[in-house]
Write a protein that holds these residues in place. Sequence first.
Motif, PDB file in Angstrom:
ATOM      1  N   UNK A 152      -1.120  -6.503  -2.992  1.00 42.48           N
ATOM      2  CA  UNK A 152      -1.618  -7.314  -4.099  1.00 42.48           C
ATOM      3  C   UNK A 152      -2.264  -6.382  -5.111  1.00 42.48           C
ATOM      4  N   UNK A 153      -1.921  -6.558  -6.379  1.00 42.67           N
ATOM      5  CA  UNK A 153      -2.523  -5.743  -7.445  1.00 42.67           C
ATOM      6  C   UNK A 153      -2.446  -4.245  -7.140  1.00 42.67           C
ATOM      7  N   UNK A 154      -1.307  -3.821  -6.602  1.00 39.79           N
ATOM      8  CA  UNK A 154      -1.021  -2.401  -6.341  1.00 39.79           C
ATOM      9  C   UNK A 154      -1.808  -1.815  -5.176  1.00 39.79           C
ATOM     10  N   UNK A 155      -2.442  -2.658  -4.367  1.00 40.67           N
ATOM     11  CA  UNK A 155      -3.236  -2.163  -3.243  1.00 40.67           C
ATOM     12  C   UNK A 155      -3.018  -3.035  -2.014  1.00 40.67           C
ATOM     13  N   UNK A 156      -3.597  -2.607  -0.903  1.00 38.86           N
ATOM     14  CA  UNK A 156      -3.565  -3.389   0.324  1.00 38.86           C
ATOM     15  C   UNK A 156      -4.719  -4.374   0.349  1.00 38.86           C
ATOM     16  N   UNK A 157      -4.409  -5.590   0.720  1.00 41.40           N
ATOM     17  CA  UNK A 157      -5.424  -6.608   0.949  1.00 41.40           C
ATOM     18  C   UNK A 157      -5.059  -7.359   2.219  1.00 41.40           C
ATOM     19  N   UNK A 158      -6.087  -7.838   2.918  1.00 40.97           N
ATOM     20  CA  UNK A 158      -5.836  -8.760   4.016  1.00 40.97           C
ATOM     21  C   UNK A 158      -5.605 -10.159   3.447  1.00 40.97           C
ATOM     22  N   UNK A 159      -5.084 -11.005   4.298  1.00 42.86           N
ATOM     23  CA  UNK A 159      -4.755 -12.366   3.845  1.00 42.86           C
ATOM     24  C   UNK A 159      -5.969 -13.125   3.321  1.00 42.86           C
ATOM     25  N   UNK A 160      -7.150 -12.810   3.833  1.00 40.13           N
ATOM     26  CA  UNK A 160      -8.333 -13.538   3.368  1.00 40.13           C
ATOM     27  C   UNK A 160      -8.903 -12.966   2.071  1.00 40.13           C
ATOM     28  N   UNK A 161      -8.204 -12.008   1.459  1.00 41.75           N
ATOM     29  CA  UNK A 161      -8.631 -11.453   0.183  1.00 41.75           C
ATOM     30  C   UNK A 161      -9.450 -10.188   0.275  1.00 41.75           C
ATOM     31  N   UNK A 162      -9.741  -9.700   1.483  1.00 41.76           N
ATOM     32  CA  UNK A 162     -10.526  -8.483   1.666  1.00 41.76           C
ATOM     33  C   UNK A 162      -9.682  -7.258   1.358  1.00 41.76           C
ATOM     34  N   UNK A 163     -10.191  -6.349   0.521  1.00 43.18           N
ATOM     35  CA  UNK A 163      -9.491  -5.098   0.235  1.00 43.18           C
ATOM     36  C   UNK A 163      -9.405  -4.279   1.520  1.00 43.18           C
ATOM     37  N   UNK A 164      -8.265  -3.678   1.757  1.00 40.24           N
ATOM     38  CA  UNK A 164      -8.030  -2.913   2.982  1.00 40.24           C
ATOM     39  C   UNK A 164      -7.804  -1.448   2.648  1.00 40.24           C
ATOM     40  N   UNK A 165      -8.578  -0.566   3.281  1.00 42.79           N
ATOM     41  CA  UNK A 165      -8.377   0.875   3.206  1.00 42.79           C
ATOM     42  C   UNK A 165      -8.343   1.418   4.619  1.00 42.79           C
ATOM     43  N   UNK A 166      -7.596   2.504   4.815  1.00 46.42           N
ATOM     44  CA  UNK A 166      -7.401   3.000   6.166  1.00 46.42           C
ATOM     45  C   UNK A 166      -7.573   4.515   6.226  1.00 46.42           C
ATOM     46  N   UNK A 167      -8.349   4.950   7.227  1.00 44.40           N
ATOM     47  CA  UNK A 167      -8.566   6.368   7.480  1.00 44.40           C
ATOM     48  C   UNK A 167      -8.462   6.604   8.979  1.00 44.40           C
ATOM     49  N   UNK A 168      -7.579   7.488   9.368  1.00 44.28           N
ATOM     50  CA  UNK A 168      -7.436   7.709  10.804  1.00 44.28           C
ATOM     51  C   UNK A 168      -6.578   8.906  11.120  1.00 44.28           C
ATOM     52  N   UNK A 169      -6.010   8.880  12.312  1.00 44.86           N
ATOM     53  CA  UNK A 169      -5.239   9.998  12.845  1.00 44.86           C
ATOM     54  C   UNK A 169      -3.837   9.561  13.225  1.00 44.86           C
TER      55      UNK A 169
END
Length: 814
Positions: free
Chosen positions: A36-53
Amino acid sequence: MKQRIRIHKAEPNTGALNFSHLLDAPAGKHGFVRVKDSHFYFEDGTRARFLGFNVAARSNTPDHETADKLAERFASMGVNVIRLHAADAPVGEEARTWTSCKEAPLIDYAKGNTRNFCEEGLDRFDYFFAKLKEKGIYLHIDLLVARDFQEGDGLDYPGGMPLCTKCFPVFNDRLIELQKEYAQKLLTHVNPYTGLSMKDDPAVITVQMTNEESAIKGTVECKEIETLKPYRDEVQRKFNHFLLMKYDTREKLKKAWTLNGCCALAEDEDPGLGTVRIAEGSFVQPVNDPMGQWDAPCGPARYADYMEFGIQANRRFYRDMKNYLRSLGVKVPIVASNLLGGAADVYGHTDGDFMENNSYFNHPLLPFQDTIFIVAGPTEYVSVNPLTMQTGIGSLVTTIPSLAATAVVEGKPFMISEWNEYGEHPFHSTAFVHTAAYACLNDWDGLILYNHHTSECWDDQPADEIWNVFDCYNDPAVICQWGFMASVFLKGLIAPSKNRVEVVHTQEDLLTLPNWHAMPNTFLPYVTGMRNVFLDGGNSYRGNADVAVNAGFLNGADLSEAKHAVCYAWSPYRDAFRRCREENRLVQASENTEEIQPGIHLGEKALVFDEISKIAGNGDYRKFAELLDRALKKWGVVPEDAGLADGTLVSDTKELVFDPDHAQFSIRTPYCSYFSGAPSETIALSDEIYVQVKNERISLALLPEDKELLSEAKEFILTALGTTGMDETVYNPGPSMMGISFTAVTFQGKLFVETLEGTLLVKAEAARLEVLNPVGEPIGSYEGEKTREGVRFKLTGEFAGANYILHIDKKTAD
């Protein structure tokens, strides 16, 4: 002071270093990830960012005890995504190899084919998935990575196919059928520990169709592998079919490939006989001089047609695979692949829902032997100027954001699915926070470091030795800074750019790739937000970015409707076949401008270079950056005290300052502070906290613990580390190739971190400083001395820890 330390891959963090509060367990509670709007969002509208391995190969199927311990460890670090990578790898005997474990591989290679799962391996894979999900850790799933196709798979040609062979799985129908079969079995299988299949589980954030795969990848290295010759011949045969479809006859092809009496088609080449040779490349899309020798082995005409062929092949394959995955019921964003080095390659992967790229610094040559790694340099990251990288050893020392930015496309989320700065250079901690910081500035959506570990057991890799630089589970530069990085990236403690610049590619641009094509990437991502745009309906840009920069591989983009435009061309022709010379575009673009230097025009709306090769033809982009910076400031896009100043790159937010000439990188926001590199006389981490350093190199990070703002906090997590690695590492001359001197780095001794030596001044009434070991346990403290300025701590570096807890009394000292 060098202090030996241990960092175990399965011990959870505690106390102040327990960053599990950054997670929101269980994974999937906010619904499926959407674009949504060029980014990741969860279905409830929360912006999603991910950092991991990444966890690769045999680490995908740990035993249950190991899965429990690793899930706890990752959660305590603040890791919110794991890429389950290369679970399709073949079986290997030794635990220190990049293979699946013999006892429980995901694919049952013992059957003589790759079409069935091993029951024990699938159970372990499912359990690991479930434990990660339970802790709030999301999953990135890839499909084709290291599958070692067997003759028993019913292949079109005898002899099987070696693992990690690129290009061919995009073309061969049988290999495509086998990829679909694997996807169906993996994604529709119901996990008994979650009660859901992966296609129905919101803990999955994406499905990646292939790893580092493209029709444009070179196959020259496959010439001598007998079992691969039929696949290579198939690619050439299909390229010849493409040429016949486009040109109909050899005579028409010969005419199209002839310029000024010079023909690029050899006498022994005939598309009707399938003998027209493909454009040989390398592991990524090769460069091509649009004004280069016409009849060279990879001359402009052959290259242009091969790029057109490759783009079509990529898009056909990825659209087909994506449609198939959707038909299975996959609900999350689907990505194509992730090692994209040129515009044609990037464009050929844009049918995915988002974009990924892989970016490495100081990557060793493969293969390696034991603990000896061959590397160019190695080079100190904080001293590498992205503006001059092409005058050295090119992409081998390009800073990570520059490499990644090649595949950032307007309108799509972006992740780096693999990245690292491998620790052959003793000071390499800058790269990790540096990458996270510029990812925030450019508003990227995910960073997945390669690779945490490569093992199926929790206790079979040492906590105090580096056996393999590709496994970073005990790299102090990564682990000791991880909580700071996770807080910065996941909480958005660094502001995104105030502006947006778009690099515009025409369809004609896709048919060549000048050697200096990445020039904008070496400046723009460090001062503002940068993305790429591909024009599909003509050559006119109609976007709304603050600035449009034409890629300028060829001379056809119309930026007249841009708010501000930067115009140049590496070729005077509109097309790669040099048929249509363009005399007017740059002349028209420079109307209402002033010629500020010979051949360089600047006005209220445009910056125009008559001959860009005179500015950056040798790969030193400092002059280009100076002129672009001047234009950005004239247009009000970048503040006067930001952009480029005496070689220093300052973000338009003024929160990030990168000064490679003086080996310094710093972050200063209301929420966090960071310094890395050659220490100044005094380093101000906040208005209250100052450090004087004796170390030659240091990384310092300051994060408030009890409040959001540094100015309001009374408790801080301070991280301080200098050089790291193995304390008896040996550097010997290695081979020389392509004019580059390589070094053989032999890791030996024990793991160490250079601790902070110097003085910490806290402008407060009272303060306490505790030293923590790498998992957050207190191991000592420093007594402060009350002075007129505040409380001063003399740091001797005697404790084997790089993390500290600083408690202060907010009352101002007398």
